[in-house]
Design a protein around this motif. Structure first.
Motif, PDB file in Angstrom:
ATOM      1  N   MET A   1      22.012  20.070  30.855  1.00 10.06           N
ATOM      2  CA  MET A   1      22.245  21.486  30.564  1.00 10.06           C
ATOM      3  C   MET A   1      20.970  22.176  30.101  1.00 10.06           C
ATOM      4  O   MET A   1      20.691  23.320  30.471  1.00 10.06           O
ATOM      5  CB  MET A   1      23.337  21.631  29.499  1.00 10.06           C
ATOM      6  CG  MET A   1      24.728  21.262  29.969  1.00 10.06           C
ATOM      7  SD  MET A   1      26.024  21.797  28.812  1.00 10.06           S
ATOM      8  CE  MET A   1      25.643  20.784  27.373  1.00 10.06           C
ATOM      9  N   ALA A   2      20.178  21.488  29.278  1.00  7.92           N
ATOM     10  CA  ALA A   2      18.973  22.086  28.714  1.00  7.92           C
ATOM     11  C   ALA A   2      17.931  22.405  29.783  1.00  7.92           C
ATOM     12  O   ALA A   2      17.061  23.260  29.575  1.00  7.92           O
ATOM     13  CB  ALA A   2      18.374  21.156  27.668  1.00  7.92           C
TER      14      ALA A   2
ATOM     15  N   GLN B   1      25.003  26.131  25.458  1.00  8.81           N
ATOM     16  CA  GLN B   1      25.318  24.707  25.471  1.00  8.81           C
ATOM     17  C   GLN B   1      26.242  24.309  24.329  1.00  8.81           C
ATOM     18  O   GLN B   1      26.943  23.297  24.419  1.00  8.81           O
ATOM     19  CB  GLN B   1      24.022  23.892  25.358  1.00  8.81           C
ATOM     20  CG  GLN B   1      23.043  24.090  26.502  1.00  8.81           C
ATOM     21  CD  GLN B   1      21.653  23.589  26.142  1.00  8.81           C
ATOM     22  OE1 GLN B   1      20.695  24.351  26.095  1.00  8.81           O
ATOM     23  NE2 GLN B   1      21.554  22.308  25.881  1.00  8.81           N
ATOM     24  N   SER B   2      26.223  25.085  23.250  1.00 12.47           N
ATOM     25  CA  SER B   2      26.857  24.653  22.003  1.00 12.47           C
ATOM     26  C   SER B   2      28.350  24.375  22.131  1.00 12.47           C
ATOM     27  O   SER B   2      28.807  23.274  21.774  1.00 12.47           O
ATOM     28  CB  SER B   2      26.597  25.676  20.899  1.00 12.47           C
ATOM     29  OG  SER B   2      25.215  25.813  20.637  1.00 12.47           O
TER      30      SER B   2
ATOM     31  N   GLY C   1      22.845  24.462  19.785  1.00 13.77           N
ATOM     32  CA  GLY C   1      23.021  23.468  20.831  1.00 13.77           C
ATOM     33  C   GLY C   1      24.157  22.505  20.618  1.00 13.77           C
ATOM     34  O   GLY C   1      24.310  21.558  21.377  1.00 13.77           O
TER      35      GLY C   1
ATOM     36  N   LEU D   1      26.626  26.842  33.566  1.00  9.29           N
ATOM     37  CA  LEU D   1      26.494  25.437  33.188  1.00  9.29           C
ATOM     38  C   LEU D   1      27.677  24.591  33.646  1.00  9.29           C
ATOM     39  O   LEU D   1      27.544  23.385  33.871  1.00  9.29           O
ATOM     40  CB  LEU D   1      26.365  25.313  31.661  1.00  9.29           C
ATOM     41  CG  LEU D   1      25.093  25.879  31.035  1.00  9.29           C
ATOM     42  CD1 LEU D   1      25.218  25.880  29.510  1.00  9.29           C
ATOM     43  CD2 LEU D   1      23.868  25.090  31.462  1.00  9.29           C
TER      44      LEU D   1
ATOM     45  N   TYR E   1      23.634  16.755  27.829  1.00  7.42           N
ATOM     46  CA  TYR E   1      22.867  17.738  27.063  1.00  7.42           C
ATOM     47  C   TYR E   1      21.512  17.993  27.722  1.00  7.42           C
ATOM     48  O   TYR E   1      21.083  19.145  27.875  1.00  7.42           O
ATOM     49  CB  TYR E   1      22.665  17.280  25.613  1.00  7.42           C
ATOM     50  CG  TYR E   1      22.086  18.373  24.758  1.00  7.42           C
ATOM     51  CD1 TYR E   1      22.921  19.262  24.093  1.00  7.42           C
ATOM     52  CD2 TYR E   1      20.707  18.562  24.651  1.00  7.42           C
ATOM     53  CE1 TYR E   1      22.406  20.299  23.341  1.00  7.42           C
ATOM     54  CE2 TYR E   1      20.186  19.596  23.899  1.00  7.42           C
ATOM     55  CZ  TYR E   1      21.039  20.456  23.245  1.00  7.42           C
ATOM     56  OH  TYR E   1      20.523  21.497  22.515  1.00  7.42           O
TER      57      TYR E   1
ATOM     58  N   THR F   1      20.440  30.093  26.079  1.00  2.02           N
ATOM     59  CA  THR F   1      20.395  28.712  25.597  1.00  2.02           C
ATOM     60  C   THR F   1      19.569  28.687  24.317  1.00  2.02           C
ATOM     61  O   THR F   1      18.648  29.484  24.156  1.00  2.02           O
ATOM     62  CB  THR F   1      19.760  27.767  26.638  1.00  2.02           C
ATOM     63  OG1 THR F   1      18.462  28.248  26.976  1.00  2.02           O
ATOM     64  CG2 THR F   1      20.608  27.663  27.885  1.00  2.02           C
ATOM     65  N   PRO F   2      19.870  27.796  23.361  1.00  2.00           N
ATOM     66  CA  PRO F   2      20.859  26.731  23.449  1.00  2.00           C
ATOM     67  C   PRO F   2      22.296  27.130  23.077  1.00  2.00           C
ATOM     68  O   PRO F   2      23.175  26.285  23.095  1.00  2.00           O
ATOM     69  CB  PRO F   2      20.331  25.693  22.457  1.00  2.00           C
ATOM     70  CG  PRO F   2      19.680  26.514  21.396  1.00  2.00           C
ATOM     71  CD  PRO F   2      19.068  27.693  22.116  1.00  2.00           C
TER      72      PRO F   2
ATOM     73  N   SER G   1      26.973  33.254  30.458  1.00  3.67           N
ATOM     74  CA  SER G   1      25.920  32.230  30.449  1.00  3.67           C
ATOM     75  C   SER G   1      26.518  30.836  30.608  1.00  3.67           C
ATOM     76  O   SER G   1      25.996  30.002  31.355  1.00  3.67           O
ATOM     77  CB  SER G   1      25.117  32.307  29.150  1.00  3.67           C
ATOM     78  OG  SER G   1      24.274  33.438  29.152  1.00  3.67           O
TER      79      SER G   1
END
Length: 378
Positions: free
Chosen positions: A88-89, A100-101, A273, A69, A85, A96-97, A65
């Motif tokens: 990416m969101a 992204q974290s 996130g 990104l 952020y 997600t999230p 995943s």
């Protein structure tokens, strides 16, 4: 451009002894550490990590995943974390999230190194240490738990959270036995039952735990059962908190807060996130006079991200120290340990303050990804 991102790497690593069990419902869990390393054209690096739990081997899905990104980061400035952020969101990416974290955590690590200060100071610097609680694995018998608690007490822990059978009768037998053994010890306890109880069992258990002055009752119901949590809280005195693994968006957590579902908000920066999002969650909780009891169950990078948020703000009371601690330190030169007085302290150094053994990580990675302006390397 300052702090222009020019390379991102991902390493999927499993510590050889990182097999934990948190309930009788599970087999031994493989704890996968997915690490993101971000480099800039002016020589700065930042690291972030997130864990995933699986029963049938190493988890590569989080890294896959994250893969989708990474290309959006190249050429951006790490100083623009809110912009990144939001970018990416809005991407079409699974997981997600959480995906992204580790990226967001790595960016904050990098920028606070650039600023020349520890991350918790950059975020607010409320304090330098916080009380810790030992978060136990599932053990085979009551006798094993009693022996384990004696050992943890000798190590300096004053607060202990049990992961148990997650079956009402067996769990309550443990609670009563622990009370009889340690009622004059000044130890305090929590119970986590991994969302396994019915509403009726949760109510009975909460009343028993309340009579023994437990610090909190964690995850009696599925996180999504907001009405069940609201009703349970209205009928008992013991603090009630969710597992914190499912409701991760700001609006979901706001709904739970406004409906009085929990005594404290429960999330993990490596799920929710990263630093950017979790800081906002902590602000929403503070606006409603609530604490946020962050999970910090994971490898050292995951522990550090949550710890720095706790130290940056005033509305967290306890750091979660998964025991045994050594298996989750794999790949990290720096460790986060509870001292003899029951506290964990801010790591020394700027950013997260965690030094990694990149040679060991690269050698043991079951999946490695790298992307720069020339494309992918795998």
């Amino acid at each position: 451009m300052k702090l222009k991102i020019d390379k991102v790497e991902v390493f999927v690593v499993v510590g050889p002894n990182a097999n934990y069990k948190t309930s009788s419902h599970y087999s031994d869990l493989t704890i996968t550490n997915t690490i993101v390393k971000i480099q800039t054209s002016d020589g700065y690096e930042g690291y972030g990590g997130a864990i995933s739990w699986t029963e049938a081997g190493v988890d590569k899905s989080l890294a896959e995943s994250i893969r989708h990104l990474i290309p959006f980061l190249i050429g951006k400035s790490a100083l623009q974390r809110e912009e990144i952020y939001a970018l990416m969101a809005s991407r079409c990416v699974q997981m997600t999230p959480q995906a992204q974290s580790p990226i967001d955590i790595a960016l904050w690590d990098l920028v606070s190194k650039y600023a020349g200060m520890p991350l918790y100071q950059m975020l607010g610097g409320a304090r330098e240490k916080i009380l810790s609680y030992a978060s136990t694995p599932f053990l085979p018998s009551i006798e094993d738990y009693i022996e384990h608690v004696h050992d943890l007490k000798e190590q300096g822990y004053k607060f202990i959270k049990f992961h148990t059978w997650c079956r009402f009768e067996e769990d309550m037998n443990l609670v009563k036995a622990i009370h009889e053994e340690f009622k004059d010890s000044n130890l305090k306890f929590m119970l986590d039952v991994e969302t396994a109880y019915t509403r009726e069992e949760a109510l009975k258990a909460a009343r028993i735990l309340g009579s023994y002055d437990y610090i909190w009752f964690e995850a009696p119901l599925p996180d999504t059962d907001l009405e069940g949590y609201r009703e349970l809280r209205s009928r008992v005195d013991i603090p009630i908190i969710a597992a914190g693994n499912t409701l991760l968006q700001l609006n979901q957590l706001e709904q739970g807060i406004q409906n009085g579902c929990w005594s404290s908000v429960r999330v993990d920066a490596t799920l929710a996130g990263g630093i950017t999002q979790t800081k906002k969650i902590m602000g929403i909780a503070e606006a409603n006079s609530m604490t946020v009891e962050l999970q910090s169950w994971g490898y050292t990078l995951s522990q550090a991200a949550n710890l720095h948020l706790m130290l940056a703000c005033n509305n967290s009371k306890y750091f979660e120290q998964a025991v045994p601690v050594e298996p989750l330190e794999f790949g990290a030169i720096t460790s986060i340990r509870t001292d003899k007085d029951g506290y964990v302290h801010a790591p020394k150094g700027n950013g997260l303050g965690i030094e990694m053994d990149w040679e060991l990580i690269s050698k043991n990675a079951v999946l490695k990804l790298a992307f720069d302006e020339t494309g992918w390397t795998e």
